[in-house]
Design a protein around this motif. Sequence first.
Motif, PDB file in Angstrom:
ATOM      1  N   LEU A 106       0.822  -1.209   0.000  1.00 24.41           N
ATOM      2  CA  LEU A 106       0.000   0.000   0.000  1.00 24.41           C
ATOM      3  C   LEU A 106       0.853   1.255   0.000  1.00 24.41           C
ATOM      4  CD1 LEU A 106      -2.569  -1.090   2.750  1.00 24.41           C
ATOM      5  CD2 LEU A 106      -2.605  -1.606   0.306  1.00 24.41           C
ATOM      6  N   ILE A 107       2.114   1.114   0.414  1.00 19.67           N
ATOM      7  CA  ILE A 107       3.067   2.220   0.421  1.00 19.67           C
ATOM      8  C   ILE A 107       4.218   1.819  -0.501  1.00 19.67           C
ATOM      9  CG2 ILE A 107       4.623   3.624   1.846  1.00 19.67           C
ATOM     10  CD1 ILE A 107       2.867   2.984   4.243  1.00 19.67           C
ATOM     11  N   PRO A 108       4.645   2.696  -1.393  1.00 26.89           N
ATOM     12  CA  PRO A 108       5.767   2.334  -2.274  1.00 26.89           C
ATOM     13  C   PRO A 108       7.002   1.924  -1.472  1.00 26.89           C
ATOM     14  CG  PRO A 108       4.712   4.347  -3.050  1.00 26.89           C
ATOM     15  CD  PRO A 108       4.086   4.035  -1.722  1.00 26.89           C
ATOM     16  N   TYR A 109       7.675   0.889  -1.927  1.00 24.46           N
ATOM     17  CA  TYR A 109       8.864   0.380  -1.251  1.00 24.46           C
ATOM     18  C   TYR A 109       9.916   1.475  -1.079  1.00 24.46           C
ATOM     19  CZ  TYR A 109      13.155  -2.392  -0.613  1.00 24.46           C
ATOM     20  OH  TYR A 109      14.341  -2.902  -0.151  1.00 24.46           O
ATOM     21  N   SER A 110      10.057   2.322  -2.085  1.00 28.84           N
ATOM     22  CA  SER A 110      11.065   3.386  -2.020  1.00 28.84           C
ATOM     23  C   SER A 110      10.781   4.334  -0.865  1.00 28.84           C
ATOM     24  CB  SER A 110      11.101   4.168  -3.339  1.00 28.84           C
ATOM     25  OG  SER A 110       9.831   4.752  -3.611  1.00 28.84           O
ATOM     26  N   GLU A 111       9.512   4.590  -0.576  1.00 28.95           N
ATOM     27  CA  GLU A 111       9.160   5.483   0.527  1.00 28.95           C
ATOM     28  C   GLU A 111       9.391   4.811   1.882  1.00 28.95           C
ATOM     29  OE1 GLU A 111       5.281   7.206   0.059  1.00 28.95           O
ATOM     30  OE2 GLU A 111       5.671   7.860  -1.993  1.00 28.95           O
ATOM     31  N   ILE A 112       9.087   3.526   1.974  1.00 25.64           N
ATOM     32  CA  ILE A 112       9.320   2.785   3.223  1.00 25.64           C
ATOM     33  C   ILE A 112      10.809   2.828   3.585  1.00 25.64           C
ATOM     34  CG2 ILE A 112       9.413   0.464   4.200  1.00 25.64           C
ATOM     35  CD1 ILE A 112       6.763  -0.120   2.825  1.00 25.64           C
ATOM     36  N   ILE A 113      11.666   2.563   2.607  1.00 23.37           N
ATOM     37  CA  ILE A 113      13.103   2.566   2.864  1.00 23.37           C
ATOM     38  C   ILE A 113      13.585   3.977   3.173  1.00 23.37           C
ATOM     39  CG2 ILE A 113      15.372   2.069   1.886  1.00 23.37           C
ATOM     40  CD1 ILE A 113      13.647  -0.397   2.633  1.00 23.37           C
ATOM     41  N   ASN A 114      13.077   4.977   2.464  1.00 26.68           N
ATOM     42  CA  ASN A 114      13.490   6.361   2.701  1.00 26.68           C
ATOM     43  C   ASN A 114      13.130   6.818   4.113  1.00 26.68           C
ATOM     44  OD1 ASN A 114      12.393   9.558   2.252  1.00 26.68           O
ATOM     45  ND2 ASN A 114      14.482   9.064   1.570  1.00 26.68           N
ATOM     46  N   VAL A 115      11.944   6.486   4.551  1.00 19.33           N
ATOM     47  CA  VAL A 115      11.525   6.867   5.906  1.00 19.33           C
ATOM     48  C   VAL A 115      12.420   6.195   6.945  1.00 19.33           C
ATOM     49  CG1 VAL A 115       9.666   6.626   7.615  1.00 19.33           C
ATOM     50  CG2 VAL A 115       9.143   7.352   5.281  1.00 19.33           C
ATOM     51  N   SER A 116      12.743   4.941   6.739  1.00 16.98           N
ATOM     52  CA  SER A 116      13.602   4.224   7.676  1.00 16.98           C
ATOM     53  C   SER A 116      14.999   4.828   7.714  1.00 16.98           C
ATOM     54  CB  SER A 116      13.670   2.742   7.301  1.00 16.98           C
ATOM     55  OG  SER A 116      12.383   2.159   7.329  1.00 16.98           O
ATOM     56  N   ARG A 117      15.542   5.156   6.533  1.00 15.37           N
ATOM     57  CA  ARG A 117      16.865   5.780   6.484  1.00 15.37           C
ATOM     58  C   ARG A 117      16.844   7.157   7.158  1.00 15.37           C
ATOM     59  NH1 ARG A 117      18.306   4.078   0.225  1.00 15.37           N
ATOM     60  NH2 ARG A 117      19.581   2.233   0.736  1.00 15.37           N
ATOM     61  N   ALA A 118      15.770   7.899   6.960  1.00 14.56           N
ATOM     62  CA  ALA A 118      15.671   9.221   7.579  1.00 14.56           C
ATOM     63  C   ALA A 118      15.599   9.112   9.102  1.00 14.56           C
ATOM     64  CB  ALA A 118      14.445   9.951   7.033  1.00 14.56           C
ATOM     65  N   ALA A 119      14.888   8.098   9.606  1.00 11.95           N
ATOM     66  CA  ALA A 119      14.804   7.903  11.058  1.00 11.95           C
ATOM     67  C   ALA A 119      16.179   7.590  11.638  1.00 11.95           C
ATOM     68  CB  ALA A 119      13.818   6.782  11.379  1.00 11.95           C
ATOM     69  N   LEU A 120      16.949   6.736  10.968  1.00 13.07           N
ATOM     70  CA  LEU A 120      18.309   6.422  11.429  1.00 13.07           C
ATOM     71  C   LEU A 120      19.205   7.658  11.326  1.00 13.07           C
ATOM     72  CD1 LEU A 120      18.827   2.905   9.773  1.00 13.07           C
ATOM     73  CD2 LEU A 120      18.212   3.401  12.142  1.00 13.07           C
ATOM     74  N   ALA A 121      18.954   8.508  10.323  1.00 16.82           N
ATOM     75  CA  ALA A 121      19.745   9.727  10.162  1.00 16.82           C
ATOM     76  C   ALA A 121      19.501  10.716  11.302  1.00 16.82           C
ATOM     77  CB  ALA A 121      19.427  10.380   8.816  1.00 16.82           C
ATOM     78  N   ILE A 122      18.321  10.680  11.902  1.00 10.68           N
ATOM     79  CA  ILE A 122      18.039  11.556  13.044  1.00 10.68           C
ATOM     80  C   ILE A 122      19.005  11.266  14.182  1.00 10.68           C
ATOM     81  CG2 ILE A 122      16.352  12.080  14.856  1.00 10.68           C
ATOM     82  CD1 ILE A 122      14.153  11.505  12.795  1.00 10.68           C
ATOM     83  N   LYS A 135      25.703  16.570  15.567  1.00  9.05           N
ATOM     84  CA  LYS A 135      25.258  17.972  15.630  1.00  9.05           C
ATOM     85  C   LYS A 135      25.383  18.637  14.260  1.00  9.05           C
ATOM     86  CE  LYS A 135      26.611  18.481  20.478  1.00  9.05           C
ATOM     87  NZ  LYS A 135      27.364  19.293  21.477  1.00  9.05           N
ATOM     88  N   SER A 136      24.920  17.929  13.238  1.00 13.68           N
ATOM     89  CA  SER A 136      25.051  18.458  11.873  1.00 13.68           C
ATOM     90  C   SER A 136      23.943  17.893  10.989  1.00 13.68           C
ATOM     91  CB  SER A 136      26.415  18.080  11.294  1.00 13.68           C
ATOM     92  OG  SER A 136      26.530  16.663  11.183  1.00 13.68           O
ATOM     93  N   TRP A 137      23.823  18.458   9.787  1.00  8.56           N
ATOM     94  CA  TRP A 137      22.918  17.900   8.792  1.00  8.56           C
ATOM     95  C   TRP A 137      23.469  16.559   8.320  1.00  8.56           C
ATOM     96  CZ3 TRP A 137      18.210  19.558   7.084  1.00  8.56           C
ATOM     97  CH2 TRP A 137      17.808  20.839   7.464  1.00  8.56           C
ATOM     98  N   VAL A 138      22.572  15.610   8.104  1.00 11.14           N
ATOM     99  CA  VAL A 138      22.968  14.287   7.631  1.00 11.14           C
ATOM    100  C   VAL A 138      22.204  13.988   6.341  1.00 11.14           C
ATOM    101  CG1 VAL A 138      22.984  11.818   8.129  1.00 11.14           C
ATOM    102  CG2 VAL A 138      23.496  13.456   9.949  1.00 11.14           C
ATOM    103  N   SER A 139      22.912  13.604   5.319  1.00 11.53           N
ATOM    104  CA  SER A 139      22.274  13.271   4.035  1.00 11.53           C
ATOM    105  C   SER A 139      21.603  11.905   4.121  1.00 11.53           C
ATOM    106  CB  SER A 139      23.311  13.260   2.906  1.00 11.53           C
ATOM    107  OG  SER A 139      23.849  14.555   2.728  1.00 11.53           O
ATOM    108  N   VAL A 140      20.468  11.797   3.430  1.00 13.65           N
ATOM    109  CA  VAL A 140      19.725  10.536   3.378  1.00 13.65           C
ATOM    110  C   VAL A 140      19.836  10.002   1.950  1.00 13.65           C
ATOM    111  CG1 VAL A 140      17.493   9.414   3.675  1.00 13.65           C
ATOM    112  CG2 VAL A 140      18.119  11.342   5.137  1.00 13.65           C
ATOM    113  N   PRO A 141      20.500   8.857   1.760  1.00 14.97           N
ATOM    114  CA  PRO A 141      20.656   8.328   0.392  1.00 14.97           C
ATOM    115  C   PRO A 141      19.312   7.961  -0.218  1.00 14.97           C
ATOM    116  CG  PRO A 141      21.373   6.701   2.019  1.00 14.97           C
ATOM    117  CD  PRO A 141      21.122   7.978   2.768  1.00 14.97           C
ATOM    118  N   LEU A 142      19.175   8.238  -1.496  1.00 10.62           N
ATOM    119  CA  LEU A 142      17.933   7.914  -2.211  1.00 10.62           C
ATOM    120  C   LEU A 142      18.079   6.597  -2.946  1.00 10.62           C
ATOM    121  CD1 LEU A 142      17.010  11.435  -3.630  1.00 10.62           C
ATOM    122  CD2 LEU A 142      16.151  10.313  -1.576  1.00 10.62           C
TER     123      LEU A 142
END
Length: 707
Positions: free
Chosen positions: A677-693, A700-707
């Motif tokens: 129901l959710i595109p796989y690319s979005e599921i992985i992106n959200v997970s990577r963004a959570a780990l980037a937090i 104490k810096s900006w962290v890039s999230v790989p696409l």
Amino acid sequence: MKQLIQNLRSGETILEEVPVPRPGSGQVLIRTRRSLVSLGTERMLVEFGKAGLMAKARQQPEKVKMVLDKIRAEGLLPTLETVFNKLGQPLPLGYCNAGVVEAVGSDVRGLQVGDRVVSNGPHAEFVSVPQNLVARVPDGVSDEEAAFTVVSAIGLQGIRLLNPTMGETVVVFGLGLIGLITAELLLANGCRVIGLDLDEDKLRLAREKGVITLSPSTADLAAAAVQLTGGVGVDGVIITASAKTDAIVSQAAQMCRKRGRIVLVGVVGLKLNRAEFYEKELSFQVSCSYGPGRYDPEYEEKGTDYPVGFVRWTEQRNFQAILEAMELGRLDVKSLITERVPLAEYRRIYDDIGTSNSIASILEYPEGVSVERSVVVNPTPSKGGAGGAEIGIIGAGNFTKMTLLPALDKTNADLAFIAGAGGVNATALAKKHGIKRSTTDYRELLDDPKLGCVLITTRHHLHAPMIAEVLGAGKHAFVEKPLAIDQEGLEKVMAAYESSPGGLMVGFNRRFSPHTEKIKAMLDPAAPKNMIATMNAGAIPPEVWVHDMQVGGGRLIGEACHFIDLLVFLSGSLVVEVCASSLGQHAEDNTDNASILLRFANGDQGVINYFANGDKSYSKERLEVYSRGGTIIMDNFRKTRAYGVQGFSKLSTRLDKGHRTQFERLVKGVREDNIELIPYSEIINVSRAALAIVESLKTKSWVSVPL
């Protein structure tokens, strides 16, 4: 196997058929031979269960405030559903178990199959218990004597806190089971003991052991105790009584000498009279169960022992001390046994537990019970559909009980299996929701060819490896967030997905709420958006597993991911960069007070405020979207208002976070063999963004999230 449980809603005590638990890491599976009914504690539970709803509320006023706050924040009907679901949860009875080790989990030290042991396991034919709550029984101690170990350790811990010396006079206030054992242990410690109780049979038993006894029906307790000490007052008082009155603590204070000590083991009123304590400089302490280590997850769940040089008496070492006292004849518990009852005849004890004068009742267990890790609960035929349309659930905790199954009840889901570590909760949920089988071995789900989809709702550290197993078995996997709590787990999931015919879905239900879908429909996909999501999460005690980075991953990975997905859905774009700041001077990777900035590939911006230091009566979740001169405000998935947006003013519903719609579509997807129901690319992106937090908090810096 058979296990005794208490239904807190109806008050009924039931001998339930449940699957045998599987010992996890650091746990021991024990085949029970005897267990002791702790009549005082279990009487309170049974009487609470039998009380009406208003009576239950009067006994727990602090819970009433929580309910009122929840009503204000979420509405009446969702709150009532939560309350009734809580009351419907089965409660295992018992905590004084003696038996033989049947199996040991990994990392267990000093115990092996065949050892006779005691534990705080419940009244069940098999129990699985952490190793630090297990002690080996000496050859000279019988099974029924050993069953007294845990309850005796409660009295022993009270004595350790009182710290009596030889020759001191100590009062034991209340001569129930724990009181009588406490009195005998004090005598063995060289103390002069005065026992107080209303029951003449208990007073007689105490006198036979050498205790001086007093009854409030024949004497002024405080005056009599002072007189017995030549006017000095007693050195200490251990209160083992259970009563609502404040008079017991007052009487204890009156009978103490200057700088006397009072330790509370039982449950009594605690409105203290300052003058009684001030004039004598009395000390007062509440004893916590069996001793140091109790309720500490590091000690009890993870098996980390306290060094004996720093903590001489842990709860396990208290068990061992009691068993040694029994072996040496310093503690006689046989004289306290009122009755011996086969497990199948448990009603002889529990039907009149509120009026019984028994001291100690022993439950006897049958020999030769087989180890069955699954039971048929509802032998109903399939609801139909193509092969592989059946659904299984791994996890029988709060989310499954309070949210998942009530939502699935409103669908045509064909629920074939539910797996839970202990068996009790899973079986109760199977019975309530029409699930066919309950098991303690989740791999049974992977081997069932009729099962097309497995829903995973376990603790977070198990998500990634279980997803990989489910996908590896060729089945669809749904996991209630997060997907993974570390990079290694995420990579394991991605590798399993790439090589599996099964689909993957994460429970990011907020995007399925009618409020979210309405907001999405109002937004111009091409217009830049500023989005602010705020979660008034509320504080959770630091010892709760969600804070453990190795088990829960912390609240930002475990819960804030919901809002990352929500903003990804509304933006229609993926997160490319993350920056986070925590409350306080020092950045921490494990915090539940943080502000998070998100940059999206299409230029949108998002802010997630995840706060645990607010008031719970305020709305838990809030969303603001600013775009093209319009402003949209969503309050707690109940009300949405729009300003400057043509054709829309407001939307009001019951609290609806999208669970029902999500699971309706999921069940439909299982039948159609497509649950994504959710595109796989979005599921992985959200997970990577959570780990980037977490990484951003560390650096104490900006962290890039790989696409």
